[in-house]
Structures are given as structure tokens and as C-alpha cells.
Design a protein around this motif. Sequence first.
Motif, PDB file in Angstrom:
ATOM      1  N   LYS A   1     -43.751  -2.005  65.689  1.00  8.97           N
ATOM      2  CA  LYS A   1     -43.674  -3.410  66.136  1.00  8.97           C
ATOM      3  C   LYS A   1     -42.276  -3.982  66.010  1.00  8.97           C
ATOM      4  CE  LYS A   1     -48.545  -4.270  66.154  1.00  8.97           C
ATOM      5  NZ  LYS A   1     -48.774  -3.271  67.343  1.00  8.97           N
ATOM      6  N   GLY A   2     -41.649  -5.056  66.839  1.00  5.69           N
ATOM      7  CA  GLY A   2     -40.572  -5.815  66.643  1.00  5.69           C
ATOM      8  C   GLY A   2     -39.333  -5.028  67.210  1.00  5.69           C
ATOM      9  N   ASP A   3     -38.196  -5.195  66.737  1.00  6.67           N
ATOM     10  CA  ASP A   3     -37.037  -4.579  67.292  1.00  6.67           C
ATOM     11  C   ASP A   3     -36.900  -3.044  67.079  1.00  6.67           C
ATOM     12  OD1 ASP A   3     -34.163  -4.671  68.013  1.00  6.67           O
ATOM     13  OD2 ASP A   3     -33.779  -3.978  65.984  1.00  6.67           O
ATOM     14  N   ARG A   4     -36.660  -2.525  68.142  1.00  2.00           N
ATOM     15  CA  ARG A   4     -36.762  -1.017  68.185  1.00  2.00           C
ATOM     16  C   ARG A   4     -35.256  -0.656  69.076  1.00  2.00           C
ATOM     17  NH1 ARG A   4     -42.061  -2.024  71.355  1.00  2.00           N
ATOM     18  NH2 ARG A   4     -43.537  -2.080  69.645  1.00  2.00           N
ATOM     19  N   LYS A   5     -34.712   0.606  68.507  1.00  2.00           N
ATOM     20  CA  LYS A   5     -33.493   0.783  68.975  1.00  2.00           C
ATOM     21  C   LYS A   5     -33.237   2.429  68.663  1.00  2.00           C
ATOM     22  CE  LYS A   5     -28.323  -0.032  68.981  1.00  2.00           C
ATOM     23  NZ  LYS A   5     -27.554  -0.955  69.002  1.00  2.00           N
ATOM     24  N   VAL A   6     -32.762   3.060  69.563  1.00  2.00           N
ATOM     25  CA  VAL A   6     -32.049   4.634  69.379  1.00  2.00           C
ATOM     26  C   VAL A   6     -30.826   4.538  69.794  1.00  2.00           C
ATOM     27  CG1 VAL A   6     -32.961   5.265  71.536  1.00  2.00           C
ATOM     28  CG2 VAL A   6     -32.740   6.888  69.806  1.00  2.00           C
ATOM     29  N   THR A   7     -30.205   5.373  69.082  1.00  3.50           N
ATOM     30  CA  THR A   7     -28.828   5.473  68.933  1.00  3.50           C
ATOM     31  C   THR A   7     -28.497   6.995  68.783  1.00  3.50           C
ATOM     32  OG1 THR A   7     -28.289   3.408  67.879  1.00  3.50           O
ATOM     33  CG2 THR A   7     -26.366   4.779  68.040  1.00  3.50           C
ATOM     34  N   VAL A   8     -27.725   7.138  70.041  1.00  2.00           N
ATOM     35  CA  VAL A   8     -27.099   8.631  70.067  1.00  2.00           C
ATOM     36  C   VAL A   8     -25.758   8.694  69.955  1.00  2.00           C
ATOM     37  CG1 VAL A   8     -26.781  10.873  71.362  1.00  2.00           C
ATOM     38  CG2 VAL A   8     -28.814   9.495  71.696  1.00  2.00           C
ATOM     39  N   ILE A   9     -25.058   9.407  68.686  1.00  2.00           N
ATOM     40  CA  ILE A   9     -23.769   9.484  68.420  1.00  2.00           C
ATOM     41  C   ILE A   9     -23.255  10.665  68.626  1.00  2.00           C
ATOM     42  CG2 ILE A   9     -22.123   8.863  66.642  1.00  2.00           C
ATOM     43  CD1 ILE A   9     -24.473   7.196  65.361  1.00  2.00           C
ATOM     44  N   VAL A  10     -22.155  11.100  69.255  1.00  2.00           N
ATOM     45  CA  VAL A  10     -21.530  12.275  69.360  1.00  2.00           C
ATOM     46  C   VAL A  10     -20.212  11.947  69.190  1.00  2.00           C
ATOM     47  CG1 VAL A  10     -21.037  11.802  71.866  1.00  2.00           C
ATOM     48  CG2 VAL A  10     -20.930  14.031  70.956  1.00  2.00           C
ATOM     49  N   ALA A  11     -19.595  12.976  67.984  1.00  2.00           N
ATOM     50  CA  ALA A  11     -18.327  12.859  67.326  1.00  2.00           C
ATOM     51  C   ALA A  11     -17.639  14.310  67.808  1.00  2.00           C
ATOM     52  CB  ALA A  11     -18.396  12.438  66.032  1.00  2.00           C
ATOM     53  N   VAL A  12     -16.621  14.272  68.542  1.00  2.00           N
ATOM     54  CA  VAL A  12     -15.825  15.599  68.682  1.00  2.00           C
ATOM     55  C   VAL A  12     -14.812  15.618  67.790  1.00  2.00           C
ATOM     56  CG1 VAL A  12     -14.854  16.839  70.380  1.00  2.00           C
ATOM     57  CG2 VAL A  12     -16.793  15.646  70.982  1.00  2.00           C
ATOM     58  N   HIS A  13     -14.572  16.537  66.949  1.00  2.00           N
ATOM     59  CA  HIS A  13     -13.344  16.625  66.155  1.00  2.00           C
ATOM     60  C   HIS A  13     -12.813  17.864  66.389  1.00  2.00           C
ATOM     61  CE1 HIS A  13     -14.925  13.529  63.670  1.00  2.00           C
ATOM     62  NE2 HIS A  13     -16.129  14.392  63.596  1.00  2.00           N
TER      63      HIS A  13
ATOM     64  N   THR B   1     -12.414  21.200  65.549  1.00  2.00           N
ATOM     65  CA  THR B   1     -13.061  22.481  65.584  1.00  2.00           C
ATOM     66  C   THR B   1     -14.596  22.374  65.546  1.00  2.00           C
ATOM     67  OG1 THR B   1     -13.091  22.776  63.157  1.00  2.00           O
ATOM     68  CG2 THR B   1     -11.254  23.629  64.374  1.00  2.00           C
ATOM     69  N   ASN B   2     -15.139  21.085  65.613  1.00  2.00           N
ATOM     70  CA  ASN B   2     -16.576  21.054  65.620  1.00  2.00           C
ATOM     71  C   ASN B   2     -16.908  19.647  66.570  1.00  2.00           C
ATOM     72  OD1 ASN B   2     -16.014  18.947  63.759  1.00  2.00           O
ATOM     73  ND2 ASN B   2     -17.017  19.963  62.299  1.00  2.00           N
ATOM     74  N   MET B   3     -18.221  19.789  66.600  1.00  2.00           N
ATOM     75  CA  MET B   3     -18.963  18.549  67.319  1.00  2.00           C
ATOM     76  C   MET B   3     -20.372  18.197  66.645  1.00  2.00           C
ATOM     77  SD  MET B   3     -20.296  18.295  71.151  1.00  2.00           S
ATOM     78  CE  MET B   3     -20.258  20.014  71.318  1.00  2.00           C
ATOM     79  N   THR B   4     -20.380  17.054  66.496  1.00  2.00           N
ATOM     80  CA  THR B   4     -21.512  16.268  65.726  1.00  2.00           C
ATOM     81  C   THR B   4     -22.400  15.476  66.684  1.00  2.00           C
ATOM     82  OG1 THR B   4     -20.656  16.313  63.721  1.00  2.00           O
ATOM     83  CG2 THR B   4     -22.775  15.330  63.994  1.00  2.00           C
ATOM     84  N   ILE B   5     -23.622  15.801  66.862  1.00  2.00           N
ATOM     85  CA  ILE B   5     -24.447  14.854  67.840  1.00  2.00           C
ATOM     86  C   ILE B   5     -25.799  14.489  66.776  1.00  2.00           C
ATOM     87  CG2 ILE B   5     -25.802  14.875  69.796  1.00  2.00           C
ATOM     88  CD1 ILE B   5     -24.388  17.039  71.056  1.00  2.00           C
ATOM     89  N   ARG B   6     -25.811  13.103  66.653  1.00  2.00           N
ATOM     90  CA  ARG B   6     -26.763  12.502  65.827  1.00  2.00           C
ATOM     91  C   ARG B   6     -27.787  11.683  66.668  1.00  2.00           C
ATOM     92  NH1 ARG B   6     -24.267   9.546  61.159  1.00  2.00           N
ATOM     93  NH2 ARG B   6     -22.940   8.619  62.518  1.00  2.00           N
ATOM     94  N   VAL B   7     -28.975  11.892  66.493  1.00  2.00           N
ATOM     95  CA  VAL B   7     -29.854  10.736  67.209  1.00  2.00           C
ATOM     96  C   VAL B   7     -30.648   9.909  66.017  1.00  2.00           C
ATOM     97  CG1 VAL B   7     -31.956  10.684  68.429  1.00  2.00           C
ATOM     98  CG2 VAL B   7     -30.293  12.513  68.942  1.00  2.00           C
ATOM     99  N   LYS B   8     -30.475   8.710  66.175  1.00  2.00           N
ATOM    100  CA  LYS B   8     -30.778   7.671  64.908  1.00  2.00           C
ATOM    101  C   LYS B   8     -31.789   6.846  65.861  1.00  2.00           C
ATOM    102  CE  LYS B   8     -27.525   5.581  62.764  1.00  2.00           C
ATOM    103  NZ  LYS B   8     -26.640   5.003  62.257  1.00  2.00           N
ATOM    104  N   ASP B   9     -32.763   6.362  65.015  1.00  2.00           N
ATOM    105  CA  ASP B   9     -33.641   5.239  65.449  1.00  2.00           C
ATOM    106  C   ASP B   9     -34.068   4.453  64.259  1.00  2.00           C
ATOM    107  OD1 ASP B   9     -36.479   5.920  64.644  1.00  2.00           O
ATOM    108  OD2 ASP B   9     -35.795   7.857  65.476  1.00  2.00           O
ATOM    109  N   ASN B  10     -34.481   3.312  64.532  1.00  2.00           N
ATOM    110  CA  ASN B  10     -35.101   2.334  63.480  1.00  2.00           C
ATOM    111  C   ASN B  10     -36.591   2.327  63.508  1.00  2.00           C
ATOM    112  OD1 ASN B  10     -35.560   0.759  65.637  1.00  2.00           O
ATOM    113  ND2 ASN B  10     -34.712  -0.852  64.741  1.00  2.00           N
ATOM    114  N   GLY B  11     -37.191   3.462  63.975  1.00  2.00           N
ATOM    115  CA  GLY B  11     -38.657   3.617  64.020  1.00  2.00           C
ATOM    116  C   GLY B  11     -39.529   3.627  62.763  1.00  2.00           C
TER     117      GLY B  11
END
Length: 180
Positions: A142-154, A156-166
Motif C-alpha cells: 500500500k502507499g508509495d511504490r517505486k522500482v529503480t533500475v541502476i546500471v553502472a558501467v566501469h 572492466t565491469n558492469m553492475t545492474i541493480r533492481v531496487k524496489d521499496n516493496g
Amino acid sequence: IAIAYQTFRIYRRNQSLEVQILNVKMAALRAQMNPHFIHNCLTAINRFILNHEEDAASHYLIQFSRLIRDILNFSRSDFITLRQEFTALQLYLEMESLRFSDKFTFEIVTEPDPLPEGLLIPPLLVQPYVENAIYHGLLPKKGDRKVTVIVAVHETNMTIRVKDNGIGRKKAAENKQMDA
């Protein structure tokens, strides 16, 4: 020398089999996502039509056709560019947000922005994780719902994070057990 050669051949064959298994798993994942997603999209379009929301139905249908075109094109490739992946992910998130009457917000963050050209990943790599965040984390909340996808490219590597406030994994697992 014969034993070393035979060992090398077995090693190479095992590597080849592992790659084939990964390819089959990715194809199965893409095939599993498509029928379920297509059904949900068509149901949403039908709902907009029945509710006389012609503009929403038209917009959703256009987004749906773009995404299906991308998915079909991606299915022919083992790899796509990171930019293609996130363009398709943006379409997917827009469609799901519209389908669920804007019950959640989303954000895609890229570091650096814009993403470097030519980075390749398997197609639809991120979408299943985002789908899980929406269905199992955000929608039961219930209430505020958000999903954030963060891709960080460095370098020699890449990080993909999926965050939510669920509701969190523990509560989602409890809900899944209650539904079973």
C-alpha cells in the motif's frame, strides 16, 4: 600426450555443453515471459476499450507493438546492446505502469549517462527481475511504490541493480505460500 589430448577434448566438450545449456535456459526464459506478458497486455487493451478509454488503448497498443517488435528482433540474437536492453525495459515499465493505473513509479539510472556504445548483454536479461519486483514486491504494498533500475558501467565491469521499496522478500515468500 594421448591422455592430455583426451582430457583437453573432454574439457572443451564440457565447456561447449555448458554454453549450450545457458543458451537453452535463456531461450526458455524468453519463451516463458512472452505468452504471459502478451496475454496480460491484450487483457489490458481490452479493459481500456471496454472502459471507453480509447486514447489509453491506442497508446498502450502502440507501446505493445514496439515492445513485441523488439522482443522478436532480440530473439534472433544471443546478445544485444545495453542501450537496446534499456530502451525495451523503458517500454516495458511504461506499459506496466499504465496497465496498473500508475500504482507505481519507476526510474532507470545509468552511470555514465549516456551509456557507452557497443556494450553487449543477453536479451531481456533485466526484465524478469523488474517483473518480479513489480508483482511480488510493489503491487501487494500500500502507499508509495517505486522500482529503480541502476546500471553502472566501469572500466572492466558492469553492475545492474533492481531496487524496489516493496514488501520485501520474506513477506513476498509468505504471500506465495498462502497463495499455494
